[in-house]
Design an enzyme around this catalytic site. Structure first.
Site, PDB file in Angstrom:
ATOM      1  N   ALA A  49       0.798  -1.232   0.000  1.00  0.00           N
ATOM      2  CA  ALA A  49       0.000   0.000   0.000  1.00  0.00           C
ATOM      3  C   ALA A  49       0.826   1.276   0.000  1.00  0.00           C
ATOM      4  O   ALA A  49       0.265   2.364   0.056  1.00  0.00           O
ATOM      5  CB  ALA A  49      -0.921  -0.001   1.223  1.00  0.00           C
ATOM      6  N   GLY A  75       2.038   3.462  -5.803  1.00  0.00           N
ATOM      7  CA  GLY A  75       1.438   2.928  -7.011  1.00  0.00           C
ATOM      8  C   GLY A  75       0.005   2.471  -6.878  1.00  0.00           C
ATOM      9  O   GLY A  75      -0.858   3.171  -6.354  1.00  0.00           O
ATOM     10  N   ARG A 100       6.512  -2.526   3.587  1.00  0.00           N
ATOM     11  CA  ARG A 100       7.749  -2.498   4.369  1.00  0.00           C
ATOM     12  C   ARG A 100       8.153  -1.083   4.770  1.00  0.00           C
ATOM     13  O   ARG A 100       8.803  -0.890   5.786  1.00  0.00           O
ATOM     14  CB  ARG A 100       8.887  -3.147   3.570  1.00  0.00           C
ATOM     15  CG  ARG A 100       8.764  -4.647   3.431  1.00  0.00           C
ATOM     16  CD  ARG A 100       9.872  -5.235   2.589  1.00  0.00           C
ATOM     17  NE  ARG A 100       9.814  -4.795   1.198  1.00  0.00           N
ATOM     18  CZ  ARG A 100      10.618  -5.227   0.233  1.00  0.00           C
ATOM     19  NH1 ARG A 100      11.554  -6.128   0.527  1.00  0.00           N
ATOM     20  NH2 ARG A 100      10.502  -4.788  -0.998  1.00  0.00           N
ATOM     21  N   TYR A 156       8.700 -14.200 -13.263  1.00  0.00           N
ATOM     22  CA  TYR A 156       7.634 -13.331 -12.762  1.00  0.00           C
ATOM     23  C   TYR A 156       6.298 -13.759 -13.363  1.00  0.00           C
ATOM     24  O   TYR A 156       5.286 -13.839 -12.661  1.00  0.00           O
ATOM     25  CB  TYR A 156       7.943 -11.879 -13.123  1.00  0.00           C
ATOM     26  CG  TYR A 156       6.840 -10.914 -12.757  1.00  0.00           C
ATOM     27  CD1 TYR A 156       6.615 -10.559 -11.432  1.00  0.00           C
ATOM     28  CD2 TYR A 156       6.032 -10.350 -13.739  1.00  0.00           C
ATOM     29  CE1 TYR A 156       5.611  -9.665 -11.090  1.00  0.00           C
ATOM     30  CE2 TYR A 156       5.025  -9.454 -13.403  1.00  0.00           C
ATOM     31  CZ  TYR A 156       4.818  -9.115 -12.085  1.00  0.00           C
ATOM     32  OH  TYR A 156       3.823  -8.237 -11.759  1.00  0.00           O
ATOM     33  N   LYS A 182       2.720 -15.069 -11.594  1.00  0.00           N
ATOM     34  CA  LYS A 182       1.411 -14.495 -11.897  1.00  0.00           C
ATOM     35  C   LYS A 182       0.458 -15.535 -12.477  1.00  0.00           C
ATOM     36  O   LYS A 182      -0.759 -15.474 -12.259  1.00  0.00           O
ATOM     37  CB  LYS A 182       1.562 -13.306 -12.849  1.00  0.00           C
ATOM     38  CG  LYS A 182       2.165 -12.078 -12.180  1.00  0.00           C
ATOM     39  CD  LYS A 182       1.310 -11.605 -11.000  1.00  0.00           C
ATOM     40  CE  LYS A 182       1.788 -10.328 -10.380  1.00  0.00           C
ATOM     41  NZ  LYS A 182       0.925  -9.856  -9.277  1.00  0.00           N
ATOM     42  N   VAL A 204       1.070  -0.581 -16.507  1.00  0.00           N
ATOM     43  CA  VAL A 204       0.620   0.484 -15.612  1.00  0.00           C
ATOM     44  C   VAL A 204       1.824   1.351 -15.257  1.00  0.00           C
ATOM     45  O   VAL A 204       2.910   0.843 -14.984  1.00  0.00           O
ATOM     46  CB  VAL A 204       0.002  -0.080 -14.315  1.00  0.00           C
ATOM     47  CG1 VAL A 204      -0.569   1.057 -13.472  1.00  0.00           C
ATOM     48  CG2 VAL A 204      -1.080  -1.100 -14.628  1.00  0.00           C
TER      49      VAL A 204
END
Length: 282
Positions: free
Chosen positions: A45, A48, A69, A188, A192, A223
């Site tokens: 959170a 982005g 973090r 990656y 996903k 994005v």
């Protein structure tokens, strides 16, 4: 067909458009009413997409625990969003690699609010590491954050929901186009793809248990966030060029997709939403 361009007709058209916007806004606000005062957890959170989701939920009256973090960044976001709506953000420092820290988040939620209604698994890690030359520690971190942490938070959220008789909760996993197509970041993409499978598997498990808790995966294309800069921290110029030459979504676009999913009527479950910037090839 000829159209009249006189001021009367033009003003009438503008008035209709304005009324349409007002009606749409009121409808969106009304559909979020069921979540006012309810509790949500958003991982990742501090920037982005995660920060945009927190802002959207707070604006609509939710109590939102935002974890990441970087506590300093979380506090800065909380200062901004807590002035923007009737809801409230509660920053909580958590390294999702550590299961004990995840469990501590849920202990905090249980003590502070008693229950949870929405869990949004947004946090993800991506390294620019081809399979043939990957750093093992990078691979482990992607597994721990992108897969294991998502599973643990989902398990804990649903357990808390069930223990407190919440049967209309919602689990939202921020997936990606990489969960449906192999891109150059092979590993990656593999994590996903796991999110795609886990979301559908969760839906089937909840259905078998006759639960009304819903499961949604939202898969955006490119994005414009800090993630690409973190991946290519030694070559930020190429990232600048990418965003300058390729169409991209904004974090708010993903936050709006989350809002759409959680405000869908109770008889409808949005399981997999794919959104791309207009003009993106794949």
């Amino acid at each position: 067909m000829l159209r009249c361009k006189c001021n009367v007709c033009r003003n009438y058209a503008l008035s209709k458009a304005f009324i349409s916007i007002i009606i749409s806004h009121n409808f969106a606000s009304k559909t979020m009413e069921r979540w006012i005062g309810k509790v949500a957890l958003v991982t990742g959170a501090s920037a982005g997409i995660g920060a945009a989701i927190v802002k959207k939920l707070v604006e609509n009256g939710m109590e939102v625990v935002g974890c990441a973090r970087n506590l300093k960044e979380l506090n800065e976001i909380a200062t901004k969003v807590n002035k923007a709506g009737p809801g409230h953000m509660y920053p909580y420092k958590c390294d999702l690699v550590d299961e004990n820290q995840i469990l501590a988040v849920f202990e905090y939620i249980k003590k502070q609010f008693g229950t949870i209604h929405i869990c949004i698994n947004n946090a993800a890690v991506c390294y620019h590491t081809p399979m043939v030359s990957a750093d093992t520690e990078h691979l482990k971190e992607m597994i721990n954050v992108n897969i294991l942490a998502l599973c643990i938070t989902t398990r804990e959220a649903i357990t808390l929901m069930k223990n407190t008789n919440i049967d209309d909760g919602h689990i939202v996993n921020i997936n990606g186009n990489a969960g449906h197509k192999i891109y150059f970041e092979t590993f990656y993409s593999a994590t996903k793809y796991a999110v795609t499978a886990l979301t559908e598997g969760l839906r089937q498990e909840l259905r078998a248990a006759n639960s009304r808790i819903r499961a949604t995966a939202i898969s955006p294309g490119l994005v414009k966030t800090e993630l690409m800069y973190r991946m290519h921290k030694d070559d930020s110029r190429s990232v600048d060029e990418l965003y300058a030459t390729k169409p991209s979504l904004q974090p708010d676009d993903v936050a709006n997709a989350v809002s759409f999913a959680i405000t869908s009527p109770s008889h409808m479950e949005i399981n997999d939403m794919r959104i791309r910037p207009t003009g993106q090839l794949n």
